[in-house]
Design a protein around this motif. Structure first.
Motif, PDB file in Angstrom:
ATOM      1  N   VAL A 354      33.677 -16.428  29.199  1.00 20.33           N
ATOM      2  CA  VAL A 354      33.441 -15.029  29.565  1.00 20.33           C
ATOM      3  C   VAL A 354      32.535 -14.359  28.539  1.00 20.33           C
ATOM      4  CG1 VAL A 354      34.545 -12.768  29.828  1.00 20.33           C
ATOM      5  CG2 VAL A 354      35.597 -14.794  30.853  1.00 20.33           C
ATOM      6  N   ILE A 355      32.797 -14.620  27.263  1.00 22.60           N
ATOM      7  CA  ILE A 355      31.957 -14.042  26.202  1.00 22.60           C
ATOM      8  C   ILE A 355      30.511 -14.528  26.338  1.00 22.60           C
ATOM      9  CG2 ILE A 355      31.528 -14.018  23.707  1.00 22.60           C
ATOM     10  CD1 ILE A 355      34.588 -14.167  23.333  1.00 22.60           C
ATOM     11  N   ARG A 356      30.349 -15.814  26.662  1.00 24.79           N
ATOM     12  CA  ARG A 356      28.991 -16.351  26.831  1.00 24.79           C
ATOM     13  C   ARG A 356      28.295 -15.670  27.999  1.00 24.79           C
ATOM     14  NH1 ARG A 356      27.828 -22.357  26.698  1.00 24.79           N
ATOM     15  NH2 ARG A 356      29.125 -22.489  28.557  1.00 24.79           N
ATOM     16  N   LEU A 357      29.019 -15.438  29.067  1.00 25.33           N
ATOM     17  CA  LEU A 357      28.447 -14.743  30.228  1.00 25.33           C
ATOM     18  C   LEU A 357      28.004 -13.339  29.847  1.00 25.33           C
ATOM     19  CD1 LEU A 357      27.868 -14.530  33.275  1.00 25.33           C
ATOM     20  CD2 LEU A 357      30.241 -13.821  33.593  1.00 25.33           C
ATOM     21  N   ILE A 358      28.826 -12.653  29.074  1.00 27.73           N
ATOM     22  CA  ILE A 358      28.499 -11.284  28.639  1.00 27.73           C
ATOM     23  C   ILE A 358      27.249 -11.287  27.755  1.00 27.73           C
ATOM     24  CG2 ILE A 358      29.293  -9.346  27.222  1.00 27.73           C
ATOM     25  CD1 ILE A 358      32.143  -9.991  28.224  1.00 27.73           C
ATOM     26  N   LEU A 359      27.155 -12.267  26.852  1.00 28.00           N
ATOM     27  CA  LEU A 359      26.000 -12.343  25.956  1.00 28.00           C
ATOM     28  C   LEU A 359      24.705 -12.606  26.722  1.00 28.00           C
ATOM     29  CD1 LEU A 359      27.529 -14.376  22.984  1.00 28.00           C
ATOM     30  CD2 LEU A 359      26.683 -12.024  22.890  1.00 28.00           C
TER      31      LEU A 359
END
Length: 401
Positions: A354-359
């Motif tokens: 999820v964090i990678r998607l946000i970044l």
């Protein structure tokens, strides 16, 4: 040479790794294991990434020391270059030796010795913390009077040479064994055999070990890795487990003098039960299953993408604005943590995804600002929160079956 051309070291080293793999196969040997190779490369990627930002700082540091504290004004010449190379290697010897004999220094160097294999990928197991620690030892060079340009060039050579000593495909090299550090000498250094412990600290010239009484010749086949294996491929655990062990051991003592004895003492002074206690807390044992190949494929795809991404960042770094540099760097670091977590089947990897998607969304919004992208990020965030349980279930079904 422009720093962007350092990016080509990545494909060059990968070619050498591929050749070593093919040679080992032709020799009927198995010098590469998937998880070990992934762990080695992820640590190497992190260090090369952070090098992009630290190399300028180190240069400025050496330049400042030479201009403000330099004792002599040493000019470029054949004898000064030879002297600089020898001094650099001598300082490395003592940094390296103390890195094995002093706990606080061992906490940053231990990462290099965690691999239970010995191949070119092991040379990548260098952390930014180790780079910082050895820089303080090399601070002597500009204070003597060597300028930052000379130091940087010699350190580049000094950094490339040991890559080629991390291999089992090369035997002994005759008379060169008496002068240079060879693969045979360095195999001894990485071995956990009792007679090989704390031997062969030199980086380029083996005569330092012979001079200071730490030389050992390779005789019986080495067993590689730590005397107490790590049992983990976690990116974070590999970096910080020994620091946690030191903190844990210090907390069990009361006086400042006892704490200093732990920090400045030798690794064997740490109670081995400390690691066992921490492993019970933080390391969850897992078993291979029929879906492991699926995980390996997913990790392989990520690793290839990260290597390509690292090449592009190094090559185009000067063209990227600060925000893009930071976002891309965070994306790569989170992805490296994700690779280790996938290998160990951690249940919290969904949050890293999820964090990678946000970044990635933030990068798109920053570089191609539009209301549609911003709206898409908001909707994605809402859906992630609203359907987190369903997403988790589907993700684990997809990755782990």
């Amino acid at each position: 040479m422009h720093t962007k051309y350092l990016a080509f070291a990545i494909p060059l080293f990968l070619v050498f790794m591929g050749l070593e793999y093919l040679i080992s196969k032709s020799q009927g040997e198995k010098f590469y294991r998937f998880k070990d190779t992934v762990a080695n490369l992820t640590i190497g990627i992190a260090e090369r990434l952070l090098d992009c930002f630290s190399i300028g700082i180190f240069y400025f540091y050496y330049d400042f020391l030479e201009k403000h504290l330099g004792i002599f004004d040493i000019k470029s010449g054949i004898f000064s270059w030879i002297a600089l190379l020898l001094l650099t290697d001598l300082l490395w010897y003592w940094y390296h030796r103390l890195g094995h004999e002093v706990n606080i220094l061992w906490s940053v160097h231990i990462v290099h010795h965690q691999s239970e294999e010995f191949n070119f990928t092991v040379s990548a197991r260098i952390t930014i913390f180790q780079a910082i620690a050895r820089t303080f030892f090399w601070s002597i060079l500009p204070i003597i009077g060597f300028n930052a340009d000379m130091i940087s060039i010699v350190l580049l050579i000094h950094g490339i040479y040991p890559f080629f000593t991390h291999t089992r495909t090369v035997g002994k090299l005759g008379f060169l064994e008496y002068i240079f550090v060879t693969p045979s000498h360095h195999r001894v250094h990485h071995a956990s055999n009792e007679q090989y412990l704390d031997k062969n600290y030199s980086d380029m010239f083996i005569f330092w070990d012979k001079l200071f009484g730490t030389f050992a010749e390779e005789q019986e086949a080495p067993t590689y890795g730590l005397t107490k294996p790590l049992k983990s491929y976690s990116f974070l655990w590999q970096h910080f487990h020994y620091l946690l062990e030191l903190i844990y051991a210090c907390r069990q003592t009361k006086s400042l003098s006892e704490k200093l004895k732990i920090l400045l003492g030798k690794p064997e002074t740490i109670n081995p039960n400390v690691r066992q206690e921490l492993e019970k807390r933080f390391i969850i044992q897992y078993k291979e299953n029929q879906n492991s190949k699926r995980v390996y494929r997913y990790v392989t795809i990520q690793l290839i993408g990260l290597l390509i991404g690292l090449f592009l960042i190094i090559y185009f770094l000067e063209y990227l604005d600060t925000t893009s540099q930071v976002l891309w760097s965070f994306f790569i670091l989170i992805s490296l943590i994700n690779c280790g977590a996938l290998l160990e089947q951690k249940r919290w990897i969904i949050y890293l995804e999820v964090i990678r998607l946000i970044l990635v969304s933030a990068l798109l919004q920053f570089n191609y600002p539009s209301t549609e992208i911003l709206l898409g990020i908001g909707c994605s965030g809402f859906l992630i929160v609203a359907f987190s349980k369903t997403l988790k279930n589907q993700y684990f079904k997809l990755v782990f079956g």
